[in-house]
Write a protein that holds these residues in place. Structure first.
Motif, PDB file in Angstrom:
ATOM      1  N   UNK A 179      36.063  38.603  39.880  1.00 50.73           N
ATOM      2  CA  UNK A 179      35.597  38.273  41.213  1.00 50.73           C
ATOM      3  C   UNK A 179      34.086  38.121  41.183  1.00 50.73           C
ATOM      4  N   UNK A 180      33.504  37.769  42.336  1.00 53.90           N
ATOM      5  CA  UNK A 180      32.056  37.604  42.408  1.00 53.90           C
ATOM      6  C   UNK A 180      31.327  38.898  42.093  1.00 53.90           C
ATOM      7  N   UNK A 181      32.024  40.036  42.174  1.00 51.12           N
ATOM      8  CA  UNK A 181      31.409  41.327  41.866  1.00 51.12           C
ATOM      9  C   UNK A 181      31.600  41.695  40.387  1.00 51.12           C
ATOM     10  N   UNK A 182      32.100  40.700  39.587  1.00 50.52           N
ATOM     11  CA  UNK A 182      32.279  40.868  38.145  1.00 50.52           C
ATOM     12  C   UNK A 182      33.334  41.938  37.810  1.00 50.52           C
ATOM     13  N   UNK A 183      34.258  42.175  38.718  1.00 43.89           N
ATOM     14  CA  UNK A 183      35.367  43.075  38.451  1.00 43.89           C
ATOM     15  C   UNK A 183      36.555  42.241  38.000  1.00 43.89           C
ATOM     16  N   UNK A 184      37.091  42.532  36.809  1.00 46.47           N
ATOM     17  CA  UNK A 184      38.227  41.778  36.288  1.00 46.47           C
ATOM     18  C   UNK A 184      39.459  42.087  37.127  1.00 46.47           C
ATOM     19  N   UNK A 185      40.030  41.060  37.748  1.00 41.70           N
ATOM     20  CA  UNK A 185      41.180  41.266  38.623  1.00 41.70           C
ATOM     21  C   UNK A 185      42.472  40.697  38.057  1.00 41.70           C
ATOM     22  N   UNK A 186      42.370  39.781  37.107  1.00 37.96           N
ATOM     23  CA  UNK A 186      43.584  39.246  36.510  1.00 37.96           C
ATOM     24  C   UNK A 186      43.330  38.857  35.060  1.00 37.96           C
ATOM     25  N   UNK A 187      44.411  38.881  34.282  1.00 37.87           N
ATOM     26  CA  UNK A 187      44.313  38.622  32.853  1.00 37.87           C
ATOM     27  C   UNK A 187      44.944  37.285  32.503  1.00 37.87           C
ATOM     28  N   UNK A 188      44.221  36.511  31.685  1.00 34.43           N
ATOM     29  CA  UNK A 188      44.756  35.270  31.152  1.00 34.43           C
ATOM     30  C   UNK A 188      44.894  35.367  29.636  1.00 34.43           C
ATOM     31  N   UNK A 189      45.000  36.601  29.137  1.00 35.44           N
ATOM     32  CA  UNK A 189      45.079  36.816  27.692  1.00 35.44           C
ATOM     33  C   UNK A 189      46.297  36.111  27.101  1.00 35.44           C
TER      34      UNK A 189
END
Length: 503
Positions: A179-189
């Motif tokens: 997100x804009x707050x640089x918190x990883x919210x989802x994985x595309x690994x």
């Protein structure tokens, strides 16, 4: 003589008596035949056997864990496991694939929940196929590794996938959405790694040309989506260059101004492909309701045009935010382009979509997405405070359509697709699991490119309560369960045996 012999015979048995018995003391019991030894020995044997069984089971489980999936993923959306699409792909591999995680395991997983999840996902590939091997490569300890790939900007936490002489680098930033707050919210690994594996094992790669030169809006999220799904994307300045002949698809994404004639004349030869067809063009108009007469003249040859104004939706069950009627859910129309959507209750989200006008009824033109009947078009010249009346509800309004051209005697076809909302390709929507934007548009590009052997993987939301164990935690746990616990059981058994023995 006979009397003396008889006295000796009577005295002889007394010599065979035990000393204690001869002294009038009770004889000692044989400890090996005692009841205490018998039951205490059984308990000891059972304890030792139990410890041996525990140790053997731990050893077997340790070996199996590196070869077979032993975990049970209890997270709501199975974020730590592979999807069936990836499983089917790796199990069908006929080539050896090497996945290199560019860091030590401890350092990689110390990055947080996302890296723990990514490690679990990547390690699972080798558990489903002997064709896949997973390695952790510490670039500090192995500096020569990066030197072998000078053409790549290799960094720690990246993942490099190899198959024979081909390789594909997946940057760590490509495997997550923040997100804009640089918190990883989802994985595309999984999405990124599976796509890279498809890339290095495939003999053919579909090329997509993004046409530039007219102040296009930001298309980085579209490029990321296509690249993550095994498309080779390249930028082409249409004002100076021709569209490459080896490109299967071309995209015009939200140009800030209309095309001039010199650029427009390059589109028809590309789609005609020397009358062999087999090409497709995707046009996404700018969100701003600017007039595009030249581009519309081209679209009219394909039976479509982009209307002025912006679609508004009044059906509350199709709105994401009741304060704005310009952000809504689209209705699926054509089954060919929505067949991969297993849950059609999850919609495609559109925002500020331009209306698409179908100029003629034809089997060669398909409506892909549309609004509800309770919708209309917000006019360009609307006065301040404008409110729609009943007569302004002109829905359903076409939000995406495709037109197909076919030539007699030619097997292939060429297509022009129009998607009215540039905002539908925003990274926040393409990474979200609450809408089907990513799945729908990936399938649209796959269908237009006539790709059959494709693997569609969606991003996974890292939400809800999850339990993850890093290497720093798993090692102490392993020591406890494989060494400390068995020793405690052994000591407890010995103490019980000694106490019973001394009773």
């Amino acid at each position: 003589m006979n009397l003396k012999k008889k006295e000796k015979e009577q005295a002889a048995p007394e010599k065979n008596l035990e000393p204690a018995a001869a002294a009038g003391k009770p004889a000692k019991k044989n400890i090996f035949k005692s009841r205490k030894f018998k039951y205490g020995g059984i308990a000891t044997v059972i304890t030792i056997l139990f410890i041996v069984v525990v140790i053997v089971i731990n050893m077997i489980m340790g070996v199996l864990d590196s070869k077979v999936v032993m975990e049970v993923d209890l997270t709501p959306n199975q974020v730590y496991g592979l999807t069936q699409e990836s499983i089917d792909f790796v199990q069908g591999l006929d080539k050896d694939v090497e996945i290199n995680i560019l860091n030590s395991k401890d350092s990689f997983e110390s990055g947080g929940q996302y890296y723990v999840q990514a490690a679990a996902i990547i390690e699972n590939y080798s558990k489903y196929s002997s064709r896949v091997t997973v390695n952790y490569v510490d670039l500090v300890k192995n500096p020569t590794f990066a030197a072998n790939y000078e053409d790549e900007n290799i960094a720690s936490n990246d993942v490099l996938i190899k198959c024979g002489e081909k390789h594909k680098l997946v940057k760590s930033s490509e495997m997550s959405y923040s997100t804009f707050s640089y918190v990883v919210t989802s994985s595309k690994a999984e999405q990124s790694v599976t796509s890279a594996m498809v890339n290095v094992t495939s003999d053919e790669i579909t090329k997509v040309a993004i046409l530039t030169g007219y102040d296009e809006a930001d298309y980085s999220s579209l490029t990321s989506m296509l690249t993550s799904n095994n498309f080779d994307v390249q930028e082409v300045n249409i004002t100076t260059d021709e569209i490459p002949e080896d490109a299967k698809l071309a995209v015009i994404f939200a140009p800030g101004r209309d095309y001039d004639q010199s650029s427009l004349k390059k589109l028809d030869p590309f789609l005609s492909n020397n009358e062999k067809l087999g090409k497709s063009l995707v046009f996404v108009p700018n969100t701003q309701p600017d007039q595009i007469p030249e581009l519309n003249s081209f679209l009219e040859e394909w039976g479509m045009s982009v209307g002025s104004g912006v679609m508004f939706e009044l059906s509350t069950d199709h709105l994401y935010n009741n304060t704005t009627p310009f952000w809504s859910a689209a209705e699926y129309v054509d089954e060919d382009y929505s067949s991969v959507i297993t849950n059609k209750s999850i919609p495609v989200s559109v925002m500020q979509s331009r209306p698409i006008e179908i100029l003629k009824e034809s089997e060669s033109i398909k409506v892909l997405l549309e609004s509800t009947e309770n919708s209309g078009i917000y006019p360009v010249d609307a006065a301040e405070g404008w409110q729609p009346e009943e007569s302004d509800l002109t829905g359903p309004i076409t939000l995406a359509a495709v037109s197909t051209k076919q030539v007699s005697g030619v097997d292939d076809v060429s297509n022009v697709a129009v998607v009215g909302s540039a905002a539908a390709f925003a990274s926040s929507l393409l990474s979200s699991t609450s809408v089907n934007n990513s799945a729908y548009f990936i399938n649209m590009f796959n269908t237009l490119a006539e790709r059959e052997d494709t693997v569609l993987i969606e991003a996974k939301t890292l939400g809800g309560a999850t339990m993850s164990v890093t290497t720093n935690v798993s090692i102490p746990l392993g020591v406890v369960f494989t060494i400390v616990l068995p020793l405690l059981i052994l000591v407890t058994g010995l103490v019980i045996w000694i106490r019973r023995r001394n009773r």
